[in-house]
Write a protein that holds these residues in place. Sequence first.
Motif, mmCIF file in Angstrom:
data_model
loop_
_atom_site.group_PDB
_atom_site.id
_atom_site.type_symbol
_atom_site.label_atom_id
_atom_site.label_comp_id
_atom_site.label_asym_id
_atom_site.label_seq_id
_atom_site.Cartn_x
_atom_site.Cartn_y
_atom_site.Cartn_z
ATOM 1 N N GLN A 221 0.602 -6.990 -11.893
ATOM 2 C CA GLN A 221 -0.851 -7.062 -11.724
ATOM 3 C C GLN A 221 -1.206 -7.813 -10.436
ATOM 4 O O GLN A 221 -2.023 -7.378 -9.629
ATOM 5 C CB GLN A 221 -1.436 -7.778 -12.967
ATOM 6 C CG GLN A 221 -2.936 -7.846 -13.042
ATOM 7 C CD GLN A 221 -3.590 -6.459 -13.101
ATOM 8 O OE1 GLN A 221 -2.968 -5.492 -13.542
ATOM 9 N NE2 GLN A 221 -4.811 -6.365 -12.617
ATOM 10 N N PHE A 224 0.676 -5.978 -7.127
ATOM 11 C CA PHE A 224 0.157 -4.641 -6.818
ATOM 12 C C PHE A 224 -1.373 -4.690 -6.674
ATOM 13 O O PHE A 224 -1.908 -4.308 -5.657
ATOM 14 C CB PHE A 224 0.492 -3.652 -7.947
ATOM 15 C CG PHE A 224 1.936 -3.212 -8.007
ATOM 16 C CD1 PHE A 224 2.979 -4.067 -7.714
ATOM 17 C CD2 PHE A 224 2.255 -1.919 -8.392
ATOM 18 C CE1 PHE A 224 4.298 -3.656 -7.795
ATOM 19 C CE2 PHE A 224 3.575 -1.488 -8.474
ATOM 20 C CZ PHE A 224 4.592 -2.365 -8.184
ATOM 21 N N TRP A 225 -2.033 -5.139 -7.732
ATOM 22 C CA TRP A 225 -3.468 -4.883 -7.858
ATOM 23 C C TRP A 225 -4.346 -6.011 -7.302
ATOM 24 O O TRP A 225 -5.355 -5.729 -6.663
ATOM 25 C CB TRP A 225 -3.816 -4.581 -9.320
ATOM 26 C CG TRP A 225 -3.039 -3.406 -9.813
ATOM 27 C CD1 TRP A 225 -1.922 -3.432 -10.605
ATOM 28 C CD2 TRP A 225 -3.251 -2.024 -9.497
ATOM 29 N NE1 TRP A 225 -1.434 -2.169 -10.811
ATOM 30 C CE2 TRP A 225 -2.230 -1.271 -10.139
ATOM 31 C CE3 TRP A 225 -4.198 -1.332 -8.732
ATOM 32 C CZ2 TRP A 225 -2.146 0.116 -10.046
ATOM 33 C CZ3 TRP A 225 -4.105 0.062 -8.649
ATOM 34 C CH2 TRP A 225 -3.094 0.760 -9.298
ATOM 35 N N GLU A 226 -3.999 -7.251 -7.569
ATOM 36 C CA GLU A 226 -4.887 -8.340 -7.114
ATOM 37 C C GLU A 226 -4.748 -8.597 -5.622
ATOM 38 O O GLU A 226 -5.723 -8.590 -4.876
ATOM 39 C CB GLU A 226 -4.611 -9.625 -7.907
ATOM 40 C CG GLU A 226 -5.155 -9.541 -9.325
ATOM 41 C CD GLU A 226 -4.564 -10.590 -10.238
ATOM 42 O OE1 GLU A 226 -4.055 -11.619 -9.750
ATOM 43 O OE2 GLU A 226 -4.608 -10.371 -11.466
ATOM 44 N N GLN A 228 -2.709 -6.816 -3.569
ATOM 45 C CA GLN A 228 -2.324 -5.561 -2.902
ATOM 46 C C GLN A 228 -1.221 -5.780 -1.863
ATOM 47 O O GLN A 228 -1.152 -5.091 -0.844
ATOM 48 C CB GLN A 228 -3.556 -4.874 -2.303
ATOM 49 C CG GLN A 228 -4.556 -4.530 -3.387
ATOM 50 C CD GLN A 228 -5.685 -3.628 -2.920
ATOM 51 O OE1 GLN A 228 -5.781 -3.242 -1.765
ATOM 52 N NE2 GLN A 228 -6.565 -3.286 -3.844
ATOM 53 N N GLU A 266 3.969 2.720 -11.886
ATOM 54 C CA GLU A 266 2.875 1.841 -11.446
ATOM 55 C C GLU A 266 2.668 1.986 -9.929
ATOM 56 O O GLU A 266 1.538 1.971 -9.455
ATOM 57 C CB GLU A 266 3.222 0.386 -11.826
ATOM 58 C CG GLU A 266 2.060 -0.565 -11.805
ATOM 59 C CD GLU A 266 1.086 -0.437 -12.979
ATOM 60 O OE1 GLU A 266 1.424 0.220 -13.989
ATOM 61 O OE2 GLU A 266 -0.021 -1.000 -12.865
ATOM 62 N N LYS A 269 0.731 5.087 -9.434
ATOM 63 C CA LYS A 269 -0.690 4.886 -9.769
ATOM 64 C C LYS A 269 -1.404 4.193 -8.594
ATOM 65 O O LYS A 269 -2.498 4.580 -8.205
ATOM 66 C CB LYS A 269 -0.748 4.010 -11.031
ATOM 67 C CG LYS A 269 -2.099 3.889 -11.639
ATOM 68 C CD LYS A 269 -2.025 3.296 -13.047
ATOM 69 C CE LYS A 269 -3.413 2.974 -13.522
ATOM 70 N NZ LYS A 269 -3.552 1.643 -14.067
ATOM 71 N N PHE A 270 -0.718 3.195 -8.043
ATOM 72 C CA PHE A 270 -1.268 2.459 -6.894
ATOM 73 C C PHE A 270 -1.495 3.423 -5.720
ATOM 74 O O PHE A 270 -2.518 3.383 -5.048
ATOM 75 C CB PHE A 270 -0.300 1.335 -6.511
ATOM 76 C CG PHE A 270 -0.783 0.444 -5.408
ATOM 77 C CD1 PHE A 270 -1.512 -0.701 -5.687
ATOM 78 C CD2 PHE A 270 -0.499 0.732 -4.075
ATOM 79 C CE1 PHE A 270 -1.960 -1.541 -4.659
ATOM 80 C CE2 PHE A 270 -0.934 -0.092 -3.047
ATOM 81 C CZ PHE A 270 -1.664 -1.236 -3.351
ATOM 82 N N GLU A 273 -4.547 5.461 -6.483
ATOM 83 C CA GLU A 273 -5.847 4.776 -6.582
ATOM 84 C C GLU A 273 -6.177 3.892 -5.375
ATOM 85 O O GLU A 273 -7.336 3.669 -5.076
ATOM 86 C CB GLU A 273 -5.872 3.906 -7.858
ATOM 87 C CG GLU A 273 -5.859 4.761 -9.111
ATOM 88 C CD GLU A 273 -5.880 3.949 -10.381
ATOM 89 O OE1 GLU A 273 -6.215 2.752 -10.328
ATOM 90 O OE2 GLU A 273 -5.539 4.533 -11.425
ATOM 91 N N ILE A 274 -5.156 3.364 -4.692
ATOM 92 C CA ILE A 274 -5.429 2.425 -3.585
ATOM 93 C C ILE A 274 -4.966 3.003 -2.251
ATOM 94 O O ILE A 274 -5.774 3.383 -1.428
ATOM 95 C CB ILE A 274 -4.780 1.039 -3.828
ATOM 96 C CG1 ILE A 274 -5.120 0.495 -5.222
ATOM 97 C CG2 ILE A 274 -5.154 0.039 -2.717
ATOM 98 C CD1 ILE A 274 -6.532 0.000 -5.409
#
Length: 430
Positions: A221, A224-226, A228, A266, A269-270, A273-274
Amino acid sequence: MSTGLIWFKNNLRIEDNSALAEACKENGKVIAIYFFDPRHFEFNEFGFKKTGKFRAKFLIETITELKENLADLNIPLYTYQEKPEKCLPEFIEENSISRVYLQEEWTSEEQIIISKVQKEVSEDIRFASFYDQFLFHPEDIPYPLKDIPKVFTEFRKKCEAKVSVRQCVSTPKSLNDENFNIKNNTEIPGLKDLGFEEFEQDSRTAFPFEGGAKQARKRIQQYFWETQNLAQYKQTRNGLLGEDYSSKLSAWLANGSVSAKQVYWEVKKFEKEITKNQDTYWLIFELIWRDYFKFISLKHGNKIFKIDGILEKDLEWNDDETAKQKWIKGETKEPFVNANMKEIAATGFMSNRGRQNVASYWAKELKQDWRVGASYFESLLIDYDVHSNWGNWMYNSGVGNDPRDRKFNIKRQAERYDPDQKFQDLWLKE
Ligand code: FAD
């Protein structure tokens, strides 16, 4: 109603776990077991404990969470500090187990244990094992095992062209309450039970590793997501300091708290989406390296532990105790090696750049028996993985898969990767 037993090894998760999914599909009743095998905490032939305190602590944390996650599925987890072959046959009989589910392990120590157990139980008991530690399933790769190429690039390119990574296996639904109503008096051992003192994490650590699938998810999380950071991975992965330079997923991948497939999907997915770039691809590239060493170990068996390696090269090796102590304590003539050796001793972790340098220095500069280095890493590393460790050590020692047989110029490496000496200062300045 049949009873299935999941014998957990390095697949310590409930998500994307074929052994768990199959056990729940095929049986009315399911229980689980994990062994803290005393042999994993003994000294090996090179004088190091096979599992040191960092990995022991991480393992305890992992099993503690696994037990809770299994309890949510109404599956009890029994834990024993015992050799499996000593207590599993009786356990199987007492609990009327008809099927045992486990992750496929092929290294000889693991194989011997499994066959000892099989010999002690009725022939009717079926053992079902699953290759769950791979990105590319061994049944899907475009080679028979004996033809796995010597060179990584060849392997990678053909696999990338021909193999699709399988979808993750679904997590089973919770079993009914009755399944959990089995008496389970076993307790997870603490660090002291495994022969270690409690210890505090060193404040200089590159990452505060904590065991368990939840922590793995948290790291994904974050990375990857917070932040990046994944979108810059290829550019930063050779770093030495702090949390951000690489994913730090290795420890969870090594004991299977997270699977390579989970990380792969994952990333996908990144990318959707990103952003999708060279950097996001490179994390998958590194996961393919991880797979490659597993395939090399499948192909070559015990040769990966032999001094001549898979190349069967008859090189001259030294066995100098003073050199060994100096290397371990970080007292060599190379400050960059010393800083890295101090890091692993204090934290159980070292960057990939550091590992390559200290291994090259030990095996190629000092020409010391590379297996001593590999065994020391085995003991200390929080992310120890038998195939990655021994495979990388062979590679860096000239007896494995490096077609160029390179030797690192340590001074130049230090100038390039630690130009302002921040990393060396952190570990060498008192
Ligand atoms: P990242 O750079 O974020 O890489 C992502 C993932 O890819 C890693 O978690 C790991 O699973 C895999 N990976 C990356 N590089 C390699 C590689 N060279 N070989 C195999 N897999 C790789 N890795 C281990 O997991 N366990 C070991 O016991 C181990 N021993 C090593 C010994 C030596 C001498 C060397 C040179 C490398 C070793 N590695 C080992 C590989 C690598 O150094 C670590 O995987 C990496 O440093 C872990 O940090 P990370 O998760 O941030 O990696």
